[in-house]
Design an enzyme around this catalytic site. Structure first.
Site, short mmCIF file in Angstrom:
data_model
loop_
_atom_site.label_atom_id
_atom_site.label_comp_id
_atom_site.label_asym_id
_atom_site.label_seq_id
_atom_site.Cartn_x
_atom_site.Cartn_y
_atom_site.Cartn_z
N ALA A 69 0.85 -1.20 0.00
CA ALA A 69 0.00 0.00 0.00
C ALA A 69 0.88 1.24 0.00
CB ALA A 69 -0.94 0.02 1.21
N GLU A 102 -2.60 -12.19 -4.45
CA GLU A 102 -4.04 -12.11 -4.65
C GLU A 102 -4.46 -10.66 -4.67
OE1 GLU A 102 -3.50 -14.41 -1.82
OE2 GLU A 102 -3.66 -16.19 -3.10
N TYR A 114 -0.03 -4.49 -11.37
CA TYR A 114 0.56 -5.83 -11.49
C TYR A 114 0.62 -6.29 -12.95
CZ TYR A 114 -0.16 -5.96 -6.44
OH TYR A 114 -0.13 -5.68 -5.10
C1 LIG Z 1 -2.48 0.07 -5.69
C2 LIG Z 1 -1.48 1.07 -5.09
C3 LIG Z 1 -0.51 0.32 -4.19
C4 LIG Z 1 -0.71 1.76 -6.24
O1 LIG Z 1 0.28 2.60 -5.65
P1 LIG Z 1 0.91 3.86 -6.43
O2 LIG Z 1 2.20 4.20 -5.79
O3 LIG Z 1 -0.12 4.93 -6.54
O4 LIG Z 1 1.15 3.23 -7.88
P2 LIG Z 1 2.23 3.78 -8.95
O5 LIG Z 1 2.22 5.27 -8.93
O6 LIG Z 1 3.51 3.08 -8.74
O7 LIG Z 1 1.55 3.31 -10.30
C5 LIG Z 1 2.08 2.22 -11.05
C6 LIG Z 1 1.03 1.75 -12.04
O8 LIG Z 1 -0.11 1.26 -11.33
C7 LIG Z 1 -1.30 1.58 -12.08
N1 LIG Z 1 -2.12 2.49 -11.30
C8 LIG Z 1 -1.78 3.10 -10.13
N2 LIG Z 1 -2.82 3.83 -9.69
C9 LIG Z 1 -3.82 3.68 -10.58
C10 LIG Z 1 -5.15 4.14 -10.65
N3 LIG Z 1 -5.68 4.96 -9.72
N4 LIG Z 1 -5.93 3.75 -11.70
C11 LIG Z 1 -5.44 2.93 -12.65
N5 LIG Z 1 -4.15 2.44 -12.64
C12 LIG Z 1 -3.37 2.81 -11.61
C13 LIG Z 1 -0.84 2.20 -13.37
O9 LIG Z 1 -0.63 1.16 -14.30
C14 LIG Z 1 0.47 2.83 -12.96
O10 LIG Z 1 1.36 3.02 -14.02
P3 LIG Z 1 1.35 4.43 -14.83
O11 LIG Z 1 1.57 5.49 -13.79
O12 LIG Z 1 2.49 4.29 -15.77
O13 LIG Z 1 0.00 4.53 -15.46
C15 LIG Z 1 -2.22 2.19 -4.30
O14 LIG Z 1 -3.28 2.70 -5.09
C16 LIG Z 1 -2.78 1.72 -2.97
O15 LIG Z 1 -2.10 1.76 -1.94
N6 LIG Z 1 -4.06 1.28 -2.97
C17 LIG Z 1 -4.72 0.81 -1.73
C18 LIG Z 1 -4.11 -0.49 -1.25
C19 LIG Z 1 -4.14 -1.57 -2.31
O16 LIG Z 1 -5.10 -1.73 -3.04
N7 LIG Z 1 -3.04 -2.34 -2.37
C20 LIG Z 1 -2.91 -3.43 -3.29
C21 LIG Z 1 -3.45 -4.68 -2.71
S1 LIG Z 1 -3.25 -6.07 -3.78
#
Ligand SMILES: CC(C)(COP(=O)(O)OP(=O)(O)OC[C@H]1O[C@@H](n2cnc3c(N)ncnc32)[C@H](O)[C@@H]1OP(=O)(O)O)[C@@H](O)C(=O)NCCC(=O)NCCS
Length: 146
Positions: A69, A102, A114
């Site tokens: 996260a 998962e 992913y």
């Molecule tokens: C999922 C999560 C970890 C992504 O973290 P993040 O640091 O914002 O992600 P990044 O900036 O590294 O983004 C990498 C890629 O993820 C995808 N991505 C990230 N946020 C996205 C969004 N809101 N919508 C669609 N794609 C998204 C994109 O493919 C992105 O690549 P791009 O920037 O070239 O388009 C974050 O949204 C989070 O903490 N969510 C809540 C917890 C969670 O769901 N964890 C995963 C459990 S399996």
């Protein structure tokens, strides 16, 4: 900067966890991870601030990502992508052959992350998640592929 997760980071990790998941891990769960012989955990630090974390288990040839996260205000900056890349590099170095995880079927951000990192959907766990009840997708990436 990516650093190994330590006990001093756990309060901030718990704060991110609470705003990121409907059923957040309790503090004890994170503390327990730090002493597992097969556990590997990292966080993303800016100064003393923890902005994200990734928790994984290395079990023989498998590398399971079990929690990831990023703090809401720091999302969209590539922190999760960097944590994931770092963890997979470590796993390759530790001779893991595949990474598994998962994800909620409705979690579009995580699925996009992913899939863009080379994971593929290899199975579905029916009603795996609660609040709301939802299927879990099983994702896998072979680690000989970059
Ligand atoms: C999922 C999560 C970890 C992504 O973290 P993040 O640091 O914002 O992600 P990044 O900036 O590294 O983004 C990498 C890629 O993820 C995808 N991505 C990230 N946020 C996205 C969004 N809101 N919508 C669609 N794609 C998204 C994109 O493919 C992105 O690549 P791009 O920037 O070239 O388009 C974050 O949204 C989070 O903490 N969510 C809540 C917890 C969670 O769901 N964890 C995963 C459990 S399996």
């Amino acid at each position: 900067m990516i650093a190994p997760l330590e006990e001093s980071h756990i309060d901030q990790v718990c704060a991110i966890e609470k705003v990121s998941f409907p059923l957040p891990w309790p503090r004890e769960a994170f503390l327990g991870e730090l002493s597992l012989p097969y556990g590997k955990s990292w966080c993303w630090l800016e100064g003393d601030r923890v902005l994200g974390y990734l928790i994984a288990w290395k079990s023989f040839e498998d590398f399971h990502i079990i929690n990831l996260a990023v703090s809401p205000e720091a999302r969209g900056r590539g922190i999760a992508r960097n944590l994931l890349r770092h963890a997979l590099e470590w796993a390759r170095g530790a001779r893991a052959e595949r990474s598994l995880l998962e994800v909620r079927s409705s979690n579009a951000a995580a699925r996009a992350l992913y899939l863009s990192a080379g994971f593929e959907v290899v199975g579905i766990r029916k009603n795996y998640y609660e609040l709301p009840t939802e299927d879990g997708l099983i994702l896998e990436k072979r680690l000989e592929e970059k």
